[in-house]
Design a protein around this motif. Sequence first.
Motif, PDB file in Angstrom:
ATOM      1  N   ILE A   1      -1.136   4.926  -9.043  1.00  0.00           N
ATOM      2  CA  ILE A   1      -0.667   3.543  -9.081  1.00  0.00           C
ATOM      3  C   ILE A   1       0.496   3.431 -10.057  1.00  0.00           C
ATOM      4  O   ILE A   1       0.410   3.887 -11.194  1.00  0.00           O
TER       5      ILE A   1
ATOM      6  N   ASP B   1       3.646  -1.147  -8.389  1.00  0.00           N
ATOM      7  CA  ASP B   1       2.475  -1.530  -7.592  1.00  0.00           C
ATOM      8  C   ASP B   1       1.750  -2.697  -8.235  1.00  0.00           C
ATOM      9  O   ASP B   1       1.412  -3.691  -7.581  1.00  0.00           O
TER      10      ASP B   1
ATOM     11  N   THR C   1       1.515  -6.485  -6.828  1.00  0.00           N
ATOM     12  CA  THR C   1       0.166  -6.963  -6.502  1.00  0.00           C
ATOM     13  C   THR C   1      -0.117  -8.279  -7.219  1.00  0.00           C
ATOM     14  O   THR C   1      -0.662  -9.213  -6.623  1.00  0.00           O
TER      15      THR C   1
ATOM     16  N   SER D   1       2.570  -4.128  -2.160  1.00  0.00           N
ATOM     17  CA  SER D   1       1.607  -4.166  -3.259  1.00  0.00           C
ATOM     18  C   SER D   1       0.425  -3.241  -2.960  1.00  0.00           C
ATOM     19  O   SER D   1       0.384  -2.565  -1.926  1.00  0.00           O
ATOM     20  N   LEU D   2      -0.541  -3.245  -3.850  1.00  0.00           N
ATOM     21  CA  LEU D   2      -1.749  -2.435  -3.642  1.00  0.00           C
ATOM     22  C   LEU D   2      -2.581  -2.935  -2.466  1.00  0.00           C
ATOM     23  O   LEU D   2      -3.486  -2.238  -2.011  1.00  0.00           O
TER      24      LEU D   2
END
Length: 283
Positions: free
Chosen positions: A130, A134, A138, A162-163
């Motif tokens: 990550i 990210d 997110t 994003s995640l």
Amino acid sequence: MSDRHHSTTARRLNVYIQGQGFPILGLHGHPGSGRSLSVFTNHLSKRYKTFAPDLRGYGKSRYNGNFEMNDHLTDLEALLDRLEIEKCLILGWSLGGILAMELALRLPERITGLILVATAAKPRGSHPPITWQDNLYTGVAALLNYIKPSWQWNIETFGKRSLFRYLIQQHTSTSYSYIAKEAVPAYLQTSPAATRALYTAIQSGYNRLLDLQQIQCPSLVLAGEQDRHITSDSSLQTAQHLQNSQWQCYPNTAHLFPWEVPQLMLRDIDHWLEEHPQVIGSQ
């Protein structure tokens, strides 16, 4: 987990109850709450009585002291006793599925069946590293989606970068609506103690595969093909170790597949319940 001594007494859990009929206990994941199971409970409560507790340290079941995963089992057994539930079917999503299997090992005479969603007895992930970007995307995507659910510009600009891209594959208004209504509030109500308890268990190398042969009740194991948090392969391995299981894997979905393909999944659950009337107390 269930072989260890219990260090704390049971906590009285907040629980959401809907419907009438045979009891179905719904167990949420991490982060999560009883409310985040609405995709299941709103449907199943039309024919059954659903119980969806906030686990210790989640939702309204506030708890700030340290505890172990085992303590969830102590709480849940006490909940069944308090609500006078002699037998029930358990539906567990992610962490909830692990707890469902543990309860079936601990209370075999009380658990009639298992519906295991995006979970595994030996959970393995395939999540890439990550980055700070990210996390930034997110945070922005989640905040904007909370303010204006399913806003297409936000989905395209931030959501897909994003995640969320590892949690879902289908960036639809339906999945983003669930994320806004249920994922974000659950995340904000998840205590650090609950996170510590989970990661301690994961780091210890949790693996119950060889014990699954003790579970005799019917099981339905559901997975998202692109799940990076608990891979579909590890879910399949769990299904293969269960004595009486049915396996279903949904293409082009990930860990939050109940929010991606809700109607398809609920149809499969209904079909399984029709084929296994013994799990809902009828022959």
